[in-house]
Scaffold this motif. Structure first.
Motif: not given
Ligand code: SF4
Length: 303
Positions: A97, A100-101, A109, A111, A123-124, A146
């Motif tokens: 993760v 990816l960020k 993001t 999830c 994640v967000d 994402i």
């Protein structure tokens, strides 16, 4: 001890310990029958958040027990068999993760809850299959998204919303093995049945189905529909509840391969031992709970 004796002991212990037993729609029928509440990931998350029981026995795969602990940190959360994990959740880790960020620094993001606490902490916002479209819709159109770890759920949301989404290539081995021709064949066999599939199936399968719904959504739809026959494209043990709740209706499993071996690992003996010995306690650090709770709570606020 026979099954009835085991169930009687479980009942005595749950009362004595003031414990609540939560179970996912995919676990073995005998576990669903003794649970205080059976539901999908979203429903179980809400139950865990609202619960003031000192002990929660969580019958589902490990990420679900973790989610219960994150949302109910004051409770002791017991996972009767820690070997019951989720291969899709294990396809991504916190490091992936973070990479990816770095690669997409402006993206939001999202999830799927089918992920570990360590991933959620990065994640967000989280989503479940019941609210994925709603969650992605809440993100401004001009913002990159994402979606992880399920490429199928992500692609189905992207198709539904006509939106470009970057997908992590994870998948559920149980749902991903369903091929469009399997659904086409069974639809030919049962031309009057409505096909309800889970959005963890590929977009090609979803395209051929009448509806793609979470397990909770499938149960609600079947209850309210005046149709009599349904093809069900998700894990086989959802049929237990579907048949119990709808005695006059017929439910046909799309394919016999729809079995999640991990959901079957929790037995009545495991639940009994869990209540007897208070095993196995889900243990997450307060820092991890704090970080992983934010994206789940954001999701629950929007649900
Ligand atoms: S059905 Fe698929 S996503 Fe759900 S727990 Fe099993 S492997 Fe994981």
């Amino acid at each position: 001890m026979d099954m009835q004796e085991k169930i009687t002991r479980i009942d005595k212990l749950r009362k004595k310990r003031n414990a609540v037993i939560l179970a996912h729609n995919y676990v073995l029928p005998e576990i669903q029958d003794i649970a205080d509440f059976v539901g999908d990931s979203l429903e179980l998350s809400i139950k865990a958040q609202q619960s003031d029981a000192p002990i929660i026995v969580f019958c589902g795969v490990s990420f679900m027990a973790e989610t219960a602990k994150i949302l109910s940190p004051e409770s002791m959360v017991l996972h009767p068999n820690p070997a019951s994990g989720c291969p899709m959740a294990d396809m991504i880790d916190a490091q992936k993760v973070r990479s990816l960020k770095k690669e997409f620094p402006h993206a939001v993001t999202v999830c799927y809850v089918n992920s570990t606490a360590a991933v959620k902490a990065e994640v967000d916002i989280c989503c479940t299959s019941a609210n994925a479209e709603k969650i992605v819709s809440s993100i401004p159109e001009n913002q990159e998204v994402i979606f992880m770890p399920d490429k199928n759920l992500g692609a189905n949301v992207a198709n539904e919303l006509q939106r470009e989404i970057t997908l992590f290539p994870g998948y559920c081995p149980t749902h991903d093995r369903i091929l469009p021709r399997m659904l086409a064949d069974i639809k030919q066999q049962y031309p009057h049945a409505e096909a309800l599939v889970h959005p963890e199936c590929s977009p090609e399968v979803v395209e051929l189905a009448d509806y793609a719904l979470s397990t909770g959504g499938i149960l609600r739809y079947a209850r309210q529909s005046n149709k009599r026959q349904f093809i069900i494209g998700t894990e086989e043990d959802i049929l237990h509840r579907l048949r119990k709740e709808n005695p006059g209706k017929e439910f046909i499993l799309l394919n016999t391969a729809l079995i999640c071996p991990n959901m079957k690992k929790i037995s009545i003996d495991d639940v009994l031992k869990s209540l007897e010995n208070l095993q196995y306690e889900v243990d997450l650090s307060p820092e991890l709970i704090e970080k992983a709770r934010r994206p789940i709570e954001k999701m629950l606020e929007l649900s």
